[in-house]
Design a protein around this motif. Sequence first.
Motif, PDB file in Angstrom:
ATOM      1  N   TYR A  18       0.844  -1.188   0.000  1.00 40.66           N
ATOM      2  CA  TYR A  18       0.000   0.000   0.000  1.00 40.66           C
ATOM      3  C   TYR A  18       0.874   1.229   0.000  1.00 40.66           C
ATOM      4  O   TYR A  18       1.894   1.287   0.687  1.00 40.66           O
ATOM      5  N   MET A  19       0.443   2.236  -0.761  1.00 43.43           N
ATOM      6  CA  MET A  19       1.218   3.468  -0.917  1.00 43.43           C
ATOM      7  C   MET A  19       0.819   4.503   0.122  1.00 43.43           C
ATOM      8  O   MET A  19      -0.333   4.549   0.561  1.00 43.43           O
ATOM      9  N   ASP A  20       1.776   5.368   0.450  1.00 45.73           N
ATOM     10  CA  ASP A  20       1.478   6.525   1.290  1.00 45.73           C
ATOM     11  C   ASP A  20       0.790   7.592   0.438  1.00 45.73           C
ATOM     12  O   ASP A  20       0.599   7.416  -0.767  1.00 45.73           O
TER      13      ASP A  20
ATOM     14  N   HIS B 167       6.283   3.796   0.358  1.00 53.85           N
ATOM     15  CA  HIS B 167       5.785   2.871   1.377  1.00 53.85           C
ATOM     16  C   HIS B 167       5.040   3.645   2.452  1.00 53.85           C
ATOM     17  O   HIS B 167       5.403   4.772   2.781  1.00 53.85           O
ATOM     18  N   LYS B 168       4.015   3.021   3.025  1.00 57.66           N
ATOM     19  CA  LYS B 168       3.381   3.568   4.218  1.00 57.66           C
ATOM     20  C   LYS B 168       4.337   3.368   5.394  1.00 57.66           C
ATOM     21  O   LYS B 168       5.263   2.562   5.322  1.00 57.66           O
TER      22      LYS B 168
ATOM     23  N   ALA C  55      -7.842   2.501  -2.471  1.00 57.53           N
ATOM     24  CA  ALA C  55      -6.466   2.765  -2.024  1.00 57.53           C
ATOM     25  C   ALA C  55      -5.498   2.274  -3.106  1.00 57.53           C
ATOM     26  O   ALA C  55      -5.751   1.272  -3.775  1.00 57.53           O
ATOM     27  N   TRP C  56      -4.385   2.994  -3.241  1.00 56.11           N
ATOM     28  CA  TRP C  56      -3.374   2.603  -4.229  1.00 56.11           C
ATOM     29  C   TRP C  56      -2.497   1.482  -3.680  1.00 56.11           C
ATOM     30  O   TRP C  56      -2.002   1.557  -2.563  1.00 56.11           O
ATOM     31  N   ILE C  57      -2.290   0.474  -4.526  1.00 58.78           N
ATOM     32  CA  ILE C  57      -1.312  -0.581  -4.277  1.00 58.78           C
ATOM     33  C   ILE C  57      -0.224  -0.411  -5.317  1.00 58.78           C
ATOM     34  O   ILE C  57      -0.499  -0.363  -6.515  1.00 58.78           O
ATOM     35  N   ARG C  58       1.013  -0.312  -4.856  1.00 56.97           N
ATOM     36  CA  ARG C  58       2.156  -0.188  -5.767  1.00 56.97           C
ATOM     37  C   ARG C  58       2.719  -1.586  -6.007  1.00 56.97           C
ATOM     38  O   ARG C  58       3.008  -2.319  -5.064  1.00 56.97           O
TER      39      ARG C  58
END
Length: 192
Positions: free
Chosen positions: A17-19, A30-31, A124-127
């Motif tokens: 998951y992205m910040d 990264h979060k 939510a964005w997933i990288r």
Amino acid sequence: MGEAVKDGREEVIQAWYMDDSEEDQRLPHHKDPKEFVSLDKLAELGVLSWRLDADNYETDEDLKKIRESRGYSYMDFCEVCPEKLPNYEVKVKSFFEEHLHTDEEIRYCVAGTGYFDVRDRNEAWIRVLVKKGGMIVLPAGIYHRFTVDSDNYIKAMRLFVGEPVWTPYNRPHDHLPARKEYVDNFMINASA
């Protein structure tokens, strides 16, 4: 351990998951703390993945089987780097616009690295980091975007069923049949 460890995909494909930072898109984002996403979770969103032999893609029987079973008749290469892509900075920015396609997007990284960002069921964005040897399929209708990492280089094989159609539809394009089918197949009917 799970199948993903046995087949080695996690060595060439990782997701998190992205910040919400607006910093350079080429950073990992990264979060804090880091929140990784399994390849099985990506598959629930329709994102398929393989680890292949990028040093021998011309003769790789696994790649041949995937192409035959999924009907990928078209193939070419795209190098995204300042030396090979005209108007590099403009292109990289345009690839990072959130969009969808009406067909699958298939990318096989044969050199370098890149990020494919996808939305989860909660937006939510997933990288998704794809390294040399990683192959991913983004389903038709999924909102996504692409960027290189800070090394500014990826060489990817692009595969397609039939003649390629590279048209991106920037968000919102929820009315397109491909988007409606994606939502029906992966966003509503699967468990979160």
